[in-house]
Design an enzyme around this catalytic site. Structure first.
Site: not given
Lengths: 85, 402
Positions: B162, B294, B305, B326, B331, B390
């Site tokens: 990502c 994010h 976050e 998003k 995403h 990830f």
């Protein structure tokens, strides 16, 4: 093996524990099972019993599947097996 | 060290097939998420995503091109054409030798993998098309963009899940800044909305069945999207001397690794990446007005976050606007940072902050201004774009108006 015994075996495997060390009142956290292992345990349960487990890691407390303790997991699995078989 | 500016942008995603349509959708808080439409979708438990609606590949590419262009390459080429066109650059001679392409993708030619696996495993065929390898390889999109525009400098693909796009744009920024190249075409592309692509994500139990609601207490997970975002990065001096229209300046970049867990994010990793990016940009935290988060809409990301942002910005967090787009475009995995950079440009150039849509309930663990549901007019001096992948790989960009 009963549903209970099979679920305990799956949990023990995820926690790298002996079956005898998985107590009914323990939480998954007590057994050292982290979020990734929870998801893997649920997958193993689905495969073992051929059921669908309704569980969203973002809403654990809102899921119909109660993972708050070993006994609650066993009970939830027993219910799902009864419903879906 | 050269100053680095963005002079071109292009995109295709669920919010639009170009930049102006996408930005208009963001201003209106439109949602690009809807029922997925592809083969075997009925066998999925997650049936929503941000697909590009009405996209027909034969409208854009001929037969000879389509035997080589996976959907992920198609998106990259379409976005790159828009970006190059907007920049006004024509690549030839020395400029061609000193310009390259750097794109991010997580899954590469997934549709090609899937179609050909079906052919050999499911249908029992013993022969596949001769171009399967050049069509599915992760650098295919990058290579085709270099060929389309005659870019003979350094070109490669990065794949950090990502964070792929932010790594690609950040590295391209460093390459222009250091003088290694004059121009980089940078961004990312992803086309993972396939049966196998969604089935794989389903297994992690972090996907939402209804909507992407980042930072909202009733969030239920992430929703996948698809598409590409591509930008032209060049030296400030060159852009000014040729009279180019400058969209924004990239002033800082940092990347680091959590080194802790393959999926669970780390507050330390995220906050350190932001601190280092701001240091690289020589930007005071009080000058940051907007963060494109994010913001995946998972509990693990959003709480980590928010905690990281609060740690980095301290009291200034009260004056910060933080949104996750998003919620609208989904995403895009390896392409997500690139589409999110468009929201950053809109904040810098147009003074419009894209909202976090789907926001319904305050989450006390996320006590920040998430620009809920409605876009806002605000002038900002500095913008931060977060990507936390990830694998614990973080990439943070810092931008400002010129």
């Amino acid at each position: 093996m009963t549903v209970h015994d099979k679920v305990i075996k799956i949990i023990a495997e995820q926690g790298l524990l002996d079956v005898g060390d998985v107590s009914q009142t323990a939480t998954l956290q007590d057994l050292g099972i982290d979020s990734l292992a929870v998801v893997e345990s649920i997958f193993a349960i689905e495969e073992e019993f051929n059921i669908n487990v309704p569980f969203n890691a973002n809403l654990p407390e809102n899921s119909d599947f109660d993972i708050s303790s070993v006994s609650s997991i066993v009970k939830s699995v027993e219910n799902l097996v009864a419903e879906q078989s | 060290m050269n100053r680095v500016v963005i002079t071109g942008s292009g995109t295709v995603n669920a919010l639009g097939t170009d930049v102006s349509e996408t930005l208009l959708s963001m201003q209106e808080g439109k949602c690009g998420i809807g029922p997925l439409k592809f083969r075997d979708v009925d066998r999925l438990s997650i049936k929503i995503g941000a697909q590009i609606k009405g996209y027909t590949e034969t409208d854009y590419f001929n037969r000879q091109e389509l035997v080589l262009y996976d959907r992920v390459t198609q998106f990259a080429i379409l976005a790159a054409r828009q970006a190059v066109n907007e920049s006004g650059l024509i690549f030839g001679g020395e400029l061609s030798e000193n310009s390259g392409v750097l794109l991010g993708t997580a899954a590469g030619g997934m549709n090609t993998w899937e179609d050909n696996y079906r052919a050999v495993f499911e249908s029992g065929k013993n022969r596949v098309h001769p171009f399967v390898v050049p069509k599915l390889m992760n650098n295919a999109a990058t290579s085709h963009v270099s060929m389309e525009f005659n870019l003979k400098g350094p070109s490669f693909t990065v794949s950090t899940a990502c964070a792929s796009s932010n790594h690609a744009i950040g590295l391209a920024f460093q390459m222009v800044r250091s003088g290694m190249v004059d121009v980089m075409i940078a961004g990312g592309s992803e086309a993972m909305l396939t049966f196998g692509g969604v089935k794989a994500w389903e297994g992690l139990r972090v996907m939402s069945k209804d909507a992407c609601r980042p930072f909202s207490d009733n969030r239920s997970g992430m929703v996948q999207g698809e598409g590409a975002g591509i930008f032209i990065l060049e030296k400030y001096e060159n852009a000014i001397s040729r009279g180019a229209n400058v969209l924004a300046e990239i002033v800082g970049f940092a990347m680091n690794s959590d080194a802790s867990d393959i999926v669970v994010p780390s507050q330390h990793g995220a906050s350190t990446a932001m601190i280092r990016a701001l240091k690289d940009a020589r930007m005071d935290i009080n000058d940051v007005g907007y963060i494109n988060a994010h913001g995946t809409g998972t509990r693990a990301n959003d709480t980590t976050e928010c905690a990281a942002i609060t740690k980095v910005f301290g009291a200034h967090v009260k004056k910060l606007m933080v949104s996750s787009t998003k919620s609208m475009h989904g995403h895009l995995i390896g392409g997500t940072g690139a589409v999110e950079l468009l929201a950053c440009i809109m904040a810098i150039r147009d003074g419009i902050i894209a909202p976090t849509i789907g926001y319904e309930q305050k989450d006390t663990s996320c006590d920040i201004d998430v620009v809920p549901n409605i876009a806002r007019n605000a002038k900002v001096k500095g913008v931060v774009s977060n990507a936390f992948a990830f694998g614990g790989m973080n990439a943070v960009l810092v931008m400002r108006p010129v």
